[in-house]
Scaffold this motif. Structure first.
Motif, PDB file in Angstrom:
ATOM      1  N   ARG A  36      22.832  90.575  -6.148  1.00 55.56           N
ATOM      2  CA  ARG A  36      21.576  90.592  -6.897  1.00 55.56           C
ATOM      3  C   ARG A  36      21.735  91.397  -8.176  1.00 55.56           C
ATOM      4  O   ARG A  36      21.275  90.998  -9.247  1.00 55.56           O
ATOM      5  N   ARG A  37      22.416  92.539  -8.082  1.00 52.35           N
ATOM      6  CA  ARG A  37      22.634  93.386  -9.249  1.00 52.35           C
ATOM      7  C   ARG A  37      23.510  92.681 -10.276  1.00 52.35           C
ATOM      8  O   ARG A  37      23.194  92.672 -11.471  1.00 52.35           O
ATOM      9  N   VAL A  38      24.583  92.075  -9.819  1.00 53.91           N
ATOM     10  CA  VAL A  38      25.507  91.385 -10.726  1.00 53.91           C
ATOM     11  C   VAL A  38      24.826  90.204 -11.405  1.00 53.91           C
ATOM     12  O   VAL A  38      24.933  90.024 -12.618  1.00 53.91           O
ATOM     13  N   ASN A  39      24.098  89.405 -10.629  1.00 56.81           N
ATOM     14  CA  ASN A  39      23.432  88.238 -11.192  1.00 56.81           C
ATOM     15  C   ASN A  39      22.333  88.625 -12.164  1.00 56.81           C
ATOM     16  O   ASN A  39      22.083  87.935 -13.147  1.00 56.81           O
ATOM     17  N   LYS A  40      21.681  89.752 -11.900  1.00 60.50           N
ATOM     18  CA  LYS A  40      20.633  90.213 -12.810  1.00 60.50           C
ATOM     19  C   LYS A  40      21.228  90.656 -14.130  1.00 60.50           C
ATOM     20  O   LYS A  40      20.724  90.353 -15.203  1.00 60.50           O
ATOM     21  N   VAL A  41      22.353  91.370 -14.054  1.00 58.15           N
ATOM     22  CA  VAL A  41      23.010  91.827 -15.277  1.00 58.15           C
ATOM     23  C   VAL A  41      23.538  90.651 -16.073  1.00 58.15           C
ATOM     24  O   VAL A  41      23.523  90.628 -17.296  1.00 58.15           O
ATOM     25  N   ASP A  42      24.000  89.608 -15.357  1.00 61.81           N
ATOM     26  CA  ASP A  42      24.686  88.509 -16.015  1.00 61.81           C
ATOM     27  C   ASP A  42      23.874  87.220 -15.969  1.00 61.81           C
ATOM     28  O   ASP A  42      24.427  86.133 -15.916  1.00 61.81           O
ATOM     29  N   GLU A  43      22.544  87.364 -15.992  1.00 58.78           N
ATOM     30  CA  GLU A  43      21.696  86.194 -15.827  1.00 58.78           C
ATOM     31  C   GLU A  43      21.787  85.221 -16.994  1.00 58.78           C
ATOM     32  O   GLU A  43      21.387  84.069 -16.873  1.00 58.78           O
ATOM     33  N   ASP A  44      22.312  85.654 -18.144  1.00 60.03           N
ATOM     34  CA  ASP A  44      22.460  84.781 -19.303  1.00 60.03           C
ATOM     35  C   ASP A  44      23.830  84.131 -19.363  1.00 60.03           C
ATOM     36  O   ASP A  44      24.156  83.462 -20.334  1.00 60.03           O
ATOM     37  N   HIS A  45      24.624  84.328 -18.329  1.00 57.51           N
ATOM     38  CA  HIS A  45      25.995  83.836 -18.357  1.00 57.51           C
ATOM     39  C   HIS A  45      26.334  83.126 -17.050  1.00 57.51           C
ATOM     40  O   HIS A  45      26.217  83.699 -15.978  1.00 57.51           O
ATOM     41  N   LEU A  46      26.723  81.857 -17.132  1.00 60.36           N
ATOM     42  CA  LEU A  46      27.099  81.079 -15.963  1.00 60.36           C
ATOM     43  C   LEU A  46      28.580  80.731 -16.028  1.00 60.36           C
ATOM     44  O   LEU A  46      29.094  80.423 -17.098  1.00 60.36           O
ATOM     45  N   THR A  47      29.244  80.756 -14.889  1.00 60.02           N
ATOM     46  CA  THR A  47      30.647  80.359 -14.862  1.00 60.02           C
ATOM     47  C   THR A  47      30.892  79.445 -13.662  1.00 60.02           C
ATOM     48  O   THR A  47      30.272  79.589 -12.617  1.00 60.02           O
ATOM     49  N   TYR A  48      31.799  78.506 -13.853  1.00 59.98           N
ATOM     50  CA  TYR A  48      32.292  77.689 -12.754  1.00 59.98           C
ATOM     51  C   TYR A  48      33.743  77.363 -13.050  1.00 59.98           C
ATOM     52  O   TYR A  48      34.048  76.748 -14.089  1.00 59.98           O
ATOM     53  N   LYS A  49      34.628  77.822 -12.149  1.00 52.88           N
ATOM     54  CA  LYS A  49      36.063  77.612 -12.348  1.00 52.88           C
ATOM     55  C   LYS A  49      36.457  78.133 -13.740  1.00 52.88           C
ATOM     56  O   LYS A  49      36.302  79.306 -14.025  1.00 52.88           O
ATOM     57  N   ASN A  50      36.915  77.238 -14.618  1.00 52.69           N
ATOM     58  CA  ASN A  50      37.385  77.629 -15.950  1.00 52.69           C
ATOM     59  C   ASN A  50      36.339  77.413 -17.040  1.00 52.69           C
ATOM     60  O   ASN A  50      36.638  77.527 -18.224  1.00 52.69           O
ATOM     61  N   ILE A  51      35.095  77.111 -16.623  1.00 54.50           N
ATOM     62  CA  ILE A  51      34.025  76.855 -17.590  1.00 54.50           C
ATOM     63  C   ILE A  51      33.082  78.054 -17.643  1.00 54.50           C
ATOM     64  O   ILE A  51      32.626  78.542 -16.619  1.00 54.50           O
ATOM     65  N   SER A  52      32.800  78.503 -18.847  1.00 51.81           N
ATOM     66  CA  SER A  52      31.904  79.647 -19.046  1.00 51.81           C
ATOM     67  C   SER A  52      30.801  79.246 -20.019  1.00 51.81           C
ATOM     68  O   SER A  52      31.078  78.737 -21.112  1.00 51.81           O
ATOM     69  N   LEU A  53      29.543  79.487 -19.619  1.00 50.38           N
ATOM     70  CA  LEU A  53      28.396  79.085 -20.438  1.00 50.38           C
ATOM     71  C   LEU A  53      27.500  80.287 -20.690  1.00 50.38           C
ATOM     72  O   LEU A  53      27.084  80.956 -19.754  1.00 50.38           O
ATOM     73  N   ASN A  54      27.214  80.568 -21.950  1.00 52.83           N
ATOM     74  CA  ASN A  54      26.339  81.670 -22.335  1.00 52.83           C
ATOM     75  C   ASN A  54      25.020  81.096 -22.837  1.00 52.83           C
ATOM     76  O   ASN A  54      24.985  80.436 -23.884  1.00 52.83           O
ATOM     77  N   ILE A  55      23.954  81.305 -22.066  1.00 50.86           N
ATOM     78  CA  ILE A  55      22.658  80.718 -22.400  1.00 50.86           C
ATOM     79  C   ILE A  55      22.077  81.315 -23.670  1.00 50.86           C
ATOM     80  O   ILE A  55      21.562  80.610 -24.539  1.00 50.86           O
ATOM     81  N   LYS A  56      22.153  82.628 -23.787  1.00 50.86           N
ATOM     82  CA  LYS A  56      21.545  83.306 -24.929  1.00 50.86           C
ATOM     83  C   LYS A  56      22.216  82.904 -26.242  1.00 50.86           C
ATOM     84  O   LYS A  56      21.549  82.641 -27.251  1.00 50.86           O
ATOM     85  N   GLU A  57      23.541  82.818 -26.231  1.00 53.21           N
ATOM     86  CA  GLU A  57      24.280  82.457 -27.449  1.00 53.21           C
ATOM     87  C   GLU A  57      24.478  80.956 -27.585  1.00 53.21           C
ATOM     88  O   GLU A  57      24.950  80.475 -28.614  1.00 53.21           O
ATOM     89  N   ARG A  58      24.134  80.221 -26.508  1.00 56.36           N
ATOM     90  CA  ARG A  58      24.308  78.763 -26.464  1.00 56.36           C
ATOM     91  C   ARG A  58      25.747  78.376 -26.809  1.00 56.36           C
ATOM     92  O   ARG A  58      26.007  77.514 -27.648  1.00 56.36           O
ATOM     93  N   THR A  59      26.673  79.025 -26.128  1.00 57.89           N
ATOM     94  CA  THR A  59      28.086  78.723 -26.324  1.00 57.89           C
ATOM     95  C   THR A  59      28.717  78.325 -24.988  1.00 57.89           C
ATOM     96  O   THR A  59      28.276  78.762 -23.929  1.00 57.89           O
ATOM     97  N   VAL A  60      29.749  77.512 -25.074  1.00 56.53           N
ATOM     98  CA  VAL A  60      30.496  77.078 -23.891  1.00 56.53           C
ATOM     99  C   VAL A  60      31.976  77.251 -24.166  1.00 56.53           C
ATOM    100  O   VAL A  60      32.468  76.904 -25.242  1.00 56.53           O
TER     101      VAL A  60
END
Length: 219
Positions: A115-139
């Protein structure tokens, strides 16, 4: 995904069962020889790590891991001396649980850390080698920036929030194009094809579910 490194088969099976029952994906290891390479290739959300392991001890694994990863680690060990606890925490562990332990307590600590980690990193999603930043809208794929259109980004974001779940073409149209969109569902297929192409090898994570839509995740 939670990785469990524990050489005691009974404890390893108990942890795997308890975590799976709570809805977590779990992969277990009986020693630490391959865990560092595994995390390099397939990062997990949390590592449960025994200290006294055959081949390579937990503290050595933790120190090696901290050279390239900040994934949360909970140490599980029969060592209950204050010195051992301090050593583990100073080596980069996020928590330290001594054996024998309560499964309910362990599950509570796992939940708290995630819960703590997901809250800190709620603007950032990762799956395998893909990283998505919601706030910066970058992949990024394999650390390299990907140039996506607005709708391609929104589709990937929807996929990464629904890993393993089928998303219908109608869902895509409603959530991304808007509920009042009057176009054909074919437009979804066109955008999916473009997204797959831009993801290159990682485009294989997007699978077609016949007569329904699409699903994201390793097959």
């Amino acid at each position: 995904m939670i990785y469990v490194v524990e050489d005691d088969g009974a404890i390893r099976n108990l942890l795997t069962y308890a975590l799976t029952e709570k809805g977590y994906e779990v992969k277990s290891f009986e020693n630490g020889l391959a865990i560092v390479d595994e995390i390099r290739e397939n990062p997990c959300e949390l590592l449960l790590l025994d200290l006294m392991l055959p081949g390579k001890d937990g503290v050595s694994i933790l120190k090696e891991l901290r050279k390239f990863s900040d994934i949360p680690v909970i140490i599980l060990t029969a060592k209950n001396d204050e010195f051992d606890k301090v050593t583990g925490l100073e080596s980069g562990a996020d928590d330290y649980i001594t054996k024998p332990f309560s499964i309910l307590e362990l599950l509570s600590r796992v939940k708290a850390i995630l819960r703590r980690v997901n809250k800190v990193d709620e603007d950032h999603l990762t799956y395998k080698n893909i990283s998505l930043n919601i706030k910066e809208r970058t992949v990024k794929v394999d650390g390299k920036n990907l140039d996506l259109t607005f709708k391609e980004f929104e589709m990937l974001y929807l996929f990464m929030n629904n890993i393993g779940n089928v998303i219908t073409r109608e869902n895509f149209l409603t959530k991304i194009w808007g509920y009042d969109y009057q176009g054909e569902t074919r437009t979804v297929d066109v955008h999916i094809a473009s997204l797959r192409s831009k993801l290159q090898d990682s485009g294989s994570y997007i699978s077609t579910v016949r007569n329904l839509g699409y699903k994201f995740g390793e097959i």
